[in-house]
Design a protein around this motif. Sequence first.
Motif, short mmCIF file in Angstrom:
data_model
loop_
_atom_site.label_atom_id
_atom_site.label_comp_id
_atom_site.label_asym_id
_atom_site.label_seq_id
_atom_site.Cartn_x
_atom_site.Cartn_y
_atom_site.Cartn_z
N ALA A 100 1.98 1.94 -12.46
CA ALA A 100 1.29 0.93 -11.65
C ALA A 100 2.22 -0.27 -11.46
O ALA A 100 3.35 -0.27 -11.97
N SER A 101 1.74 -1.27 -10.75
CA SER A 101 2.53 -2.46 -10.45
C SER A 101 3.14 -3.07 -11.71
O SER A 101 2.45 -3.28 -12.70
N GLY A 102 4.45 -3.32 -11.67
CA GLY A 102 5.16 -3.91 -12.80
C GLY A 102 5.92 -2.89 -13.62
O GLY A 102 6.81 -3.26 -14.40
N ALA A 103 5.61 -1.61 -13.45
CA ALA A 103 6.32 -0.57 -14.20
C ALA A 103 7.74 -0.41 -13.66
O ALA A 103 8.02 -0.74 -12.51
N GLN A 104 8.63 0.09 -14.50
CA GLN A 104 9.99 0.34 -14.06
C GLN A 104 10.61 1.45 -14.89
O GLN A 104 10.17 1.72 -16.00
N GLY A 105 11.61 2.10 -14.32
CA GLY A 105 12.27 3.18 -15.04
C GLY A 105 12.54 4.39 -14.16
O GLY A 105 12.36 4.37 -12.94
N LYS A 106 12.97 5.47 -14.79
CA LYS A 106 13.37 6.68 -14.08
C LYS A 106 12.20 7.33 -13.34
O LYS A 106 12.38 7.84 -12.23
N LEU A 111 9.34 8.69 -8.29
CA LEU A 111 8.17 8.50 -7.43
C LEU A 111 8.60 7.99 -6.06
O LEU A 111 8.17 8.50 -5.02
N GLN A 112 9.45 6.98 -6.04
CA GLN A 112 9.91 6.39 -4.79
C GLN A 112 10.72 7.40 -3.96
O GLN A 112 10.57 7.48 -2.74
N ALA A 113 11.57 8.18 -4.64
CA ALA A 113 12.39 9.17 -3.94
C ALA A 113 11.51 10.26 -3.32
O ALA A 113 11.75 10.70 -2.18
N ARG A 114 10.48 10.69 -4.03
CA ARG A 114 9.57 11.72 -3.49
C ARG A 114 8.75 11.16 -2.33
O ARG A 114 8.54 11.85 -1.32
N SER A 124 15.74 2.58 -0.14
CA SER A 124 16.31 3.29 -1.28
C SER A 124 15.50 3.02 -2.54
O SER A 124 14.98 1.92 -2.73
N PRO A 125 15.37 4.04 -3.42
CA PRO A 125 14.64 3.83 -4.68
C PRO A 125 15.27 2.73 -5.51
O PRO A 125 16.50 2.60 -5.57
N THR A 126 14.42 1.93 -6.13
CA THR A 126 14.89 0.81 -6.94
C THR A 126 14.56 0.98 -8.42
O THR A 126 15.15 0.32 -9.26
N GLY A 127 13.56 1.82 -8.71
CA GLY A 127 13.14 1.98 -10.10
C GLY A 127 12.15 0.92 -10.54
O GLY A 127 11.74 0.89 -11.69
N TYR A 128 11.74 0.04 -9.60
CA TYR A 128 10.76 -1.00 -9.94
C TYR A 128 9.51 -0.83 -9.08
O TYR A 128 9.60 -0.69 -7.86
N GLY A 130 6.97 -2.37 -7.34
CA GLY A 130 6.55 -3.65 -6.77
C GLY A 130 5.55 -3.47 -5.65
O GLY A 130 4.93 -2.42 -5.49
N THR A 131 5.41 -4.50 -4.82
CA THR A 131 4.41 -4.49 -3.75
C THR A 131 4.68 -3.41 -2.70
O THR A 131 3.76 -2.83 -2.15
N VAL A 132 5.97 -3.14 -2.43
CA VAL A 132 6.30 -2.11 -1.45
C VAL A 132 5.87 -0.74 -1.97
O VAL A 132 5.33 0.08 -1.23
N THR A 133 6.09 -0.49 -3.24
CA THR A 133 5.70 0.80 -3.84
C THR A 133 4.18 0.93 -3.86
O THR A 133 3.64 2.01 -3.59
N VAL A 134 3.49 -0.15 -4.17
CA VAL A 134 2.02 -0.12 -4.17
C VAL A 134 1.52 0.28 -2.78
O VAL A 134 0.65 1.15 -2.64
N ALA A 135 2.07 -0.36 -1.74
CA ALA A 135 1.65 -0.04 -0.38
C ALA A 135 2.00 1.40 0.00
O ALA A 135 1.23 2.06 0.70
N SER A 136 3.13 1.88 -0.47
CA SER A 136 3.54 3.26 -0.18
C SER A 136 2.60 4.27 -0.83
O SER A 136 2.23 5.28 -0.23
N VAL A 137 2.22 4.00 -2.08
CA VAL A 137 1.29 4.89 -2.78
C VAL A 137 -0.08 4.86 -2.10
O VAL A 137 -0.73 5.89 -1.92
N GLN A 138 -0.52 3.67 -1.68
CA GLN A 138 -1.79 3.57 -0.96
C GLN A 138 -1.75 4.37 0.33
O GLN A 138 -2.73 5.04 0.69
N SER A 139 -0.63 4.30 1.03
CA SER A 139 -0.47 5.07 2.27
C SER A 139 -0.58 6.57 2.00
O SER A 139 -1.28 7.29 2.72
#
Length: 304
Positions: A100-106, A111-114, A124-128, A130-139
């Motif tokens: 969830a928001s705030g998590a980081q790591g491999k 998740l971002q790459a998939r 590009s995947p960042t490993g963090y 953040g808000t962009v990842t939250v929006a991507s998961v919601q999408s």
Amino acid sequence: MIRTRRTGRGHAPRGGRGAAATVAAVAVLALTAVTAGCEPQAAGSTPSAPTPVPVSGTPTDDAEPGTGEPTTTPPSASAEPSAPSTSAPPPDPQGKVLMASGAQGKQVRELQARLRQIGHFDRSPTGYYGTVTVASVQSFQGKRGLSRTGKADTLTWQKLLGMTHEPTAAELNPPTTRPVAKPDKRCMTGRVICISKNSRSLSWMIDGTVLSSMDVRFGSQYTPTREGTFSVYWKSRHHVSTLYDSPMPYAMFFSGGQAVHYSSDFAARGYNGASHGCVNVRDEGKIASLFAQVRKGDKVVVYG
């Protein structure tokens, strides 16, 4: 101790107006000490800490800006303590939250790459997480009929695994900050330095295959980088600009005085600056490798 003014032969005034003045002076000093908020201290004594005054009520978060003092809400006279709830919260229908928001790591990087593989993550995947990842998961969740929580729970993760392949090393750690743009059709044949202004990336390609990519920046609106199809007409390993007296290592000239070259300023300041029209490369190791491979006459394509 209040000292009286000595008069005459060294005797204090007696009675009458003198005594009244002395009493009045003592009263004024006492009143002054009270209104100043402190007590007179005897010489050499240590001030005692003020006794804390209990404040009823519970501090709230609506303190006035700059005061540093929270307001308080007095308890109701008839309020009674409520019994703790014994009912457990309902289980999440989508399962356990893995990220969830705030998590980081491999795992976040994976998740971002998939998500990027199927068009839900546009960088590009960042490993963090953040808000962009939250929006991507919601999408992604919305497209699959799942609750749009923005959290990567077990059900979301399993659906994503079923729709994507295991990311490669290049997908997990792309060579550029932003995704490399789809090559222009002019880049698909021959030996080409393919440069996209939109994605701010350069790809070295041979017969449609990308061999390497790197971050680049361009000229400002006053000294824009020219767009079109060109060819490398001169290479200069230790070039120095005759106009601006600035180093241009690994310069590969393709249009007048404009060249692809390494920029130490780009490496230090990133996109906060701009060139005088050249294509600046951030990574010295990558431009050195490119310089060694490019030949005079190789094609250069610059497009928006």
